[in-house]
Design a protein around this motif. Structure first.
Motif, PDB file in Angstrom:
ATOM      1  N   GLN A 111      -6.308 -10.470   6.663  1.00  0.00           N
ATOM      2  CA  GLN A 111      -6.955 -11.108   5.532  1.00  0.00           C
ATOM      3  C   GLN A 111      -8.307 -10.125   5.463  1.00  0.00           C
ATOM      4  O   GLN A 111      -8.494  -9.789   4.310  1.00  0.00           O
ATOM      5  CB  GLN A 111      -7.383 -12.331   6.187  1.00  0.00           C
ATOM      6  N   GLN A 112      -8.831  -9.582   6.490  1.00  0.00           N
ATOM      7  CA  GLN A 112     -10.008  -8.820   6.303  1.00  0.00           C
ATOM      8  C   GLN A 112      -9.737  -7.502   5.351  1.00  0.00           C
ATOM      9  O   GLN A 112     -10.565  -7.025   4.523  1.00  0.00           O
ATOM     10  CB  GLN A 112     -10.530  -8.392   7.568  1.00  0.00           C
ATOM     11  N   ILE A 113      -8.548  -7.037   5.920  1.00  0.00           N
ATOM     12  CA  ILE A 113      -8.361  -5.749   4.965  1.00  0.00           C
ATOM     13  C   ILE A 113      -7.749  -6.105   3.522  1.00  0.00           C
ATOM     14  O   ILE A 113      -8.257  -5.459   2.587  1.00  0.00           O
ATOM     15  CB  ILE A 113      -6.673  -4.919   5.672  1.00  0.00           C
ATOM     16  N   LEU A 114      -7.000  -7.212   3.177  1.00  0.00           N
ATOM     17  CA  LEU A 114      -6.706  -7.576   1.945  1.00  0.00           C
ATOM     18  C   LEU A 114      -8.057  -7.959   1.141  1.00  0.00           C
ATOM     19  O   LEU A 114      -7.950  -7.740  -0.125  1.00  0.00           O
ATOM     20  CB  LEU A 114      -5.756  -8.810   2.126  1.00  0.00           C
ATOM     21  N   ASN A 115      -8.990  -8.455   2.001  1.00  0.00           N
ATOM     22  CA  ASN A 115     -10.170  -8.847   1.135  1.00  0.00           C
ATOM     23  C   ASN A 115     -11.374  -7.721   1.004  1.00  0.00           C
ATOM     24  O   ASN A 115     -12.266  -7.830   0.156  1.00  0.00           O
ATOM     25  CB  ASN A 115     -11.038 -10.029   1.710  1.00  0.00           C
ATOM     26  N   ASP A 116     -10.927  -6.493   1.436  1.00  0.00           N
ATOM     27  CA  ASP A 116     -11.901  -5.386   1.361  1.00  0.00           C
ATOM     28  C   ASP A 116     -11.789  -4.408   0.422  1.00  0.00           C
ATOM     29  O   ASP A 116     -10.611  -3.924   0.239  1.00  0.00           O
ATOM     30  CB  ASP A 116     -11.850  -4.474   2.672  1.00  0.00           C
ATOM     31  N   PRO A 117     -12.598  -4.251  -0.753  1.00  0.00           N
ATOM     32  CA  PRO A 117     -11.891  -3.552  -1.991  1.00  0.00           C
ATOM     33  C   PRO A 117     -12.099  -2.230  -1.698  1.00  0.00           C
ATOM     34  O   PRO A 117     -11.295  -1.329  -2.295  1.00  0.00           O
ATOM     35  CB  PRO A 117     -13.416  -3.809  -2.943  1.00  0.00           C
ATOM     36  N   ARG A 118     -12.451  -1.744  -0.306  1.00  0.00           N
ATOM     37  CA  ARG A 118     -12.409  -0.442   0.133  1.00  0.00           C
ATOM     38  C   ARG A 118     -11.110   0.009   0.728  1.00  0.00           C
ATOM     39  O   ARG A 118     -10.754   1.257   1.011  1.00  0.00           O
ATOM     40  CB  ARG A 118     -13.568   0.183   0.981  1.00  0.00           C
ATOM     41  N   GLU A 119     -10.332  -0.848   1.188  1.00  0.00           N
ATOM     42  CA  GLU A 119      -8.979  -0.842   1.780  1.00  0.00           C
ATOM     43  C   GLU A 119      -7.810  -1.437   0.930  1.00  0.00           C
ATOM     44  O   GLU A 119      -7.753  -2.184   0.226  1.00  0.00           O
ATOM     45  CB  GLU A 119      -8.892  -1.809   3.013  1.00  0.00           C
ATOM     46  N   ALA A 120      -6.705  -0.729   1.390  1.00  0.00           N
ATOM     47  CA  ALA A 120      -5.365  -1.175   0.476  1.00  0.00           C
ATOM     48  C   ALA A 120      -4.180  -1.181   1.566  1.00  0.00           C
ATOM     49  O   ALA A 120      -4.350  -0.296   2.665  1.00  0.00           O
ATOM     50  CB  ALA A 120      -4.947  -0.242  -0.491  1.00  0.00           C
ATOM     51  N   LEU A 121      -3.446  -2.223   1.518  1.00  0.00           N
ATOM     52  CA  LEU A 121      -2.100  -2.095   2.162  1.00  0.00           C
ATOM     53  C   LEU A 121      -0.882  -1.935   1.527  1.00  0.00           C
ATOM     54  O   LEU A 121      -0.692  -2.817   0.339  1.00  0.00           O
ATOM     55  CB  LEU A 121      -2.037  -3.552   3.074  1.00  0.00           C
ATOM     56  N   LEU A 122      -0.341  -0.797   1.368  1.00  0.00           N
ATOM     57  CA  LEU A 122       0.857  -0.453   0.476  1.00  0.00           C
ATOM     58  C   LEU A 122       2.053  -0.731   1.241  1.00  0.00           C
ATOM     59  O   LEU A 122       2.263  -0.026   2.399  1.00  0.00           O
ATOM     60  CB  LEU A 122       0.465   1.056   0.071  1.00  0.00           C
ATOM     61  N   LEU A 123       3.096  -1.613   0.616  1.00  0.00           N
ATOM     62  CA  LEU A 123       4.219  -1.889   1.151  1.00  0.00           C
ATOM     63  C   LEU A 123       5.244  -1.326   0.526  1.00  0.00           C
ATOM     64  O   LEU A 123       5.422  -0.930  -0.770  1.00  0.00           O
ATOM     65  CB  LEU A 123       4.414  -3.483   0.984  1.00  0.00           C
ATOM     66  N   ALA A 124       6.264  -0.702   1.331  1.00  0.00           N
ATOM     67  CA  ALA A 124       7.441  -0.123   1.089  1.00  0.00           C
ATOM     68  C   ALA A 124       8.689  -0.891   1.239  1.00  0.00           C
ATOM     69  O   ALA A 124       8.776  -1.716   2.274  1.00  0.00           O
ATOM     70  CB  ALA A 124       7.654   1.034   1.670  1.00  0.00           C
ATOM     71  N   PHE A 125       9.535  -1.044   0.248  1.00  0.00           N
ATOM     72  CA  PHE A 125      10.762  -1.872   0.382  1.00  0.00           C
ATOM     73  C   PHE A 125      12.048  -0.852   0.173  1.00  0.00           C
ATOM     74  O   PHE A 125      11.941   0.119  -0.465  1.00  0.00           O
ATOM     75  CB  PHE A 125      10.802  -2.817  -0.701  1.00  0.00           C
ATOM     76  N   LEU A 126      12.897  -1.316   1.004  1.00  0.00           N
ATOM     77  CA  LEU A 126      14.472  -0.428   0.977  1.00  0.00           C
ATOM     78  C   LEU A 126      15.295  -1.503   0.984  1.00  0.00           C
ATOM     79  O   LEU A 126      15.427  -2.516   1.740  1.00  0.00           O
ATOM     80  CB  LEU A 126      14.453   0.322   2.121  1.00  0.00           C
ATOM     81  N   HIS A 127      16.206  -1.252  -0.231  1.00  0.00           N
ATOM     82  CA  HIS A 127      17.248  -2.224  -0.365  1.00  0.00           C
ATOM     83  C   HIS A 127      16.569  -3.896  -0.612  1.00  0.00           C
ATOM     84  O   HIS A 127      17.579  -4.841   0.124  1.00  0.00           O
ATOM     85  CB  HIS A 127      18.324  -2.208   0.497  1.00  0.00           C
ATOM     86  N   GLY A 128      15.830  -4.179  -1.112  1.00  0.00           N
ATOM     87  CA  GLY A 128      15.158  -5.216  -1.349  1.00  0.00           C
ATOM     88  C   GLY A 128      14.462  -5.881  -0.122  1.00  0.00           C
ATOM     89  O   GLY A 128      13.993  -7.146  -0.234  1.00  0.00           O
ATOM     90  N   GLN A 129      14.172  -5.167   1.107  1.00  0.00           N
ATOM     91  CA  GLN A 129      13.645  -5.582   2.194  1.00  0.00           C
ATOM     92  C   GLN A 129      12.511  -4.828   2.538  1.00  0.00           C
ATOM     93  O   GLN A 129      12.495  -3.587   2.469  1.00  0.00           O
ATOM     94  CB  GLN A 129      14.686  -5.656   3.492  1.00  0.00           C
ATOM     95  N   PRO A 130      11.378  -5.506   3.050  1.00  0.00           N
ATOM     96  CA  PRO A 130      10.219  -4.653   3.448  1.00  0.00           C
ATOM     97  C   PRO A 130      10.587  -3.734   4.623  1.00  0.00           C
ATOM     98  O   PRO A 130      11.448  -4.106   5.404  1.00  0.00           O
ATOM     99  CB  PRO A 130       9.195  -5.805   4.177  1.00  0.00           C
ATOM    100  N   ALA A 131      10.369  -2.393   4.382  1.00  0.00           N
ATOM    101  CA  ALA A 131      10.932  -1.487   5.297  1.00  0.00           C
ATOM    102  C   ALA A 131       9.551  -0.881   5.912  1.00  0.00           C
ATOM    103  O   ALA A 131       9.660   0.092   7.188  1.00  0.00           O
ATOM    104  CB  ALA A 131      11.246  -0.082   4.212  1.00  0.00           C
ATOM    105  N   GLY A 132       8.161  -0.737   5.377  1.00  0.00           N
ATOM    106  CA  GLY A 132       7.134  -0.144   5.943  1.00  0.00           C
ATOM    107  C   GLY A 132       5.655  -0.437   5.099  1.00  0.00           C
ATOM    108  O   GLY A 132       5.849  -0.969   4.233  1.00  0.00           O
ATOM    109  N   PHE A 133       4.720  -0.155   5.795  1.00  0.00           N
ATOM    110  CA  PHE A 133       3.363  -0.172   5.203  1.00  0.00           C
ATOM    111  C   PHE A 133       2.653   1.149   5.317  1.00  0.00           C
ATOM    112  O   PHE A 133       2.769   1.829   6.349  1.00  0.00           O
ATOM    113  CB  PHE A 133       2.890  -1.409   5.464  1.00  0.00           C
ATOM    114  N   ALA A 134       1.673   1.173   4.632  1.00  0.00           N
ATOM    115  CA  ALA A 134       0.503   2.061   4.739  1.00  0.00           C
ATOM    116  C   ALA A 134      -0.865   1.392   4.512  1.00  0.00           C
ATOM    117  O   ALA A 134      -1.077   0.664   3.623  1.00  0.00           O
ATOM    118  CB  ALA A 134       0.617   3.366   3.891  1.00  0.00           C
ATOM    119  N   ARG A 135      -1.624   1.600   5.504  1.00  0.00           N
ATOM    120  CA  ARG A 135      -3.157   1.341   5.463  1.00  0.00           C
ATOM    121  C   ARG A 135      -3.908   2.200   5.175  1.00  0.00           C
ATOM    122  O   ARG A 135      -4.064   3.443   5.611  1.00  0.00           O
ATOM    123  CB  ARG A 135      -3.609   0.718   6.843  1.00  0.00           C
TER     124      ARG A 135
END
Length: 105
Positions: A29-53
């Motif tokens: 929640q702290q990451i999602l609320n901080d405008p200096r941070e981002a969580l980028l999600l990757a999906f493969l075949h419609g399923q979450p496959a990974g993320f980058a912070r």
């Protein structure tokens, strides 16, 4: 589902007995609320496959200074999706995010 729920449901810690979320909810929640941070999600075949912070920051860590650069803090790919280009895609998404924010990486 909201971003927090999606992240917590998708990325579990396989080393825990109860298959707990990879990170405490308050941390995500702290990451999602901080405008200096981002969580980028990757999906493969419609399923979450990974993320980058990603994180933007000032060059001298002055909290009052406008962020001038960014860094890729973490890349995580769920084991069954590794070796499918997910990590490279996340790095590319980070580069796009950084440039869209007007920051070199």
């Amino acid at each position: 589902a909201d971003d927090l729920s999606l992240f917590q449901e998708s990325f579990r810690d396989p080393d825990t007995e109860n298959d707990e979320p990879l990170y405490p909810t308050s941390f995500v929640q702290q990451i999602l609320n901080d405008p200096r941070e981002a969580l980028l999600l990757a999906f493969l075949h419609g399923q979450p496959a990974g993320f980058a912070r990603c994180r933007a920051h000032a060059l001298d860590d002055d909290a009052n200074e406008q962020p001038k650069t960014s860094h890729l803090a973490q890349v995580y790919v769920i084991p069954e999706f590794r070796r499918h280009g997910v990590g490279g895609t996340l790095v590319g998404a980070y580069e796009s995010w950084s440039f869209a924010q007007g920051r070199p990486n």
